[in-house]
Design an enzyme around this catalytic site. Structure first.
Site, PDB file in Angstrom:
ATOM      1  N   GLY A  20       0.817  -1.198   0.000  1.00  0.00           N
ATOM      2  CA  GLY A  20       0.000   0.000   0.000  1.00  0.00           C
ATOM      3  C   GLY A  20       0.852   1.250   0.000  1.00  0.00           C
ATOM      4  N   CYS A  21       0.266   2.363   0.379  1.00  0.00           N
ATOM      5  CA  CYS A  21       0.965   3.649   0.378  1.00  0.00           C
ATOM      6  C   CYS A  21       2.300   3.536   1.106  1.00  0.00           C
ATOM      7  CB  CYS A  21       0.099   4.713   1.039  1.00  0.00           C
ATOM      8  SG  CYS A  21       0.908   6.323   1.150  1.00  0.00           S
TER       9      CYS A  21
END
Length: 217
Positions: A57-58
């Site tokens: 993810g981020c």
């Protein structure tokens, strides 16, 4: 922060990229003070240290978690797993590079093992979500373990099996984590490196199952 494509694109549809980076990186890690792209093979990290790559993810919040782990020598964020050479963040966000946001971790295996890092990896994101993490949707947010050695691959696959069985027992679907040999790591722009140290109240995506790794593993 929100990717536009939830499917990998055919190579002929991806962006061409460029032959070299458009920017210069800082020499040192903003928090740890070590070489940003420390490499034991190049003598910029102590002999015997190892390198591991994670997509979860981020990369802002993910990097912050990894640099806080005792035994981690350096971290850097970048783009991996796609086809576009030396992409920019804006290009990755189009979904037309096939890269995922990744964290590069250099660590001392006498203080923290690769298995320990993989276990933490599974605990801090949801590896069942495919091309997303929480509200972040797109191929750049997919889960990935890019393995540098046969030993890392064996460990990654075994721990994926163990965690998969544990979360299935709790009602989750199959793990979608991509496991393969390390593809080229393209460092992200300087503004993304150790982002949450310079912007403490910045965005963190910690979508996760809430299920700890089984203690017996």
């Amino acid at each position: 922060m929100f990717g536009r494509s939830a499917a990998l694109q055919p190579a002929e549809r991806t962006l061409p990229g460029r032959a070299e980076e458009l920017f210069d990186l800082p020499a040192a890690h903003r928090v740890l003070g070590t070489p940003l792209l420390a490499d034991p093979a190049a003598g910029t990290a102590p002999e015997g240290f190892e390198v591991a790559y994670f997509g979860l993810g981020c990369f802002w919040g993910a990097e912050e978690i990894f640099w806080q782990i005792p035994g981690v020598y350096a971290t850097a964020v970048g783009y991996q797993g796609g086809t576009t050479p030396h992409p920019t963040y804006d290009e990755v966000c189009t979904g037309l590079t096939n890269h995922t946001e990744a964290v590069r971790v250099v660590f001392d295996p006498s203080k923290v093992s690769y298995a320990d890092l993989v276990k933490r990896f599974f605990e801090i994101h949801d590896p069942t979500q495919g091309m997303r993490q929480g509200n972040d949707v797109g191929t750049q947010y997919r889960s990935a373990l890019y393995v540098a050695t046969a030993e890392q691959e064996a460990t990654a696959r075994e721990l994926t099996r163990i965690y998969g069985e544990e979360i299935a027992r709790r009602g989750y679907g199959e793990i979608t984590t991509e496991i393969r040999e390390v593809p080229t790591f393209y460092p992200a722009e300087p503004a993304h490196q150790q982002y949450l140290d310079r912007v403490p109240n910045g965005y963190r995506c910690h979508a996760n199952t809430g299920i700890p790794f089984p203690e017996t593993a």
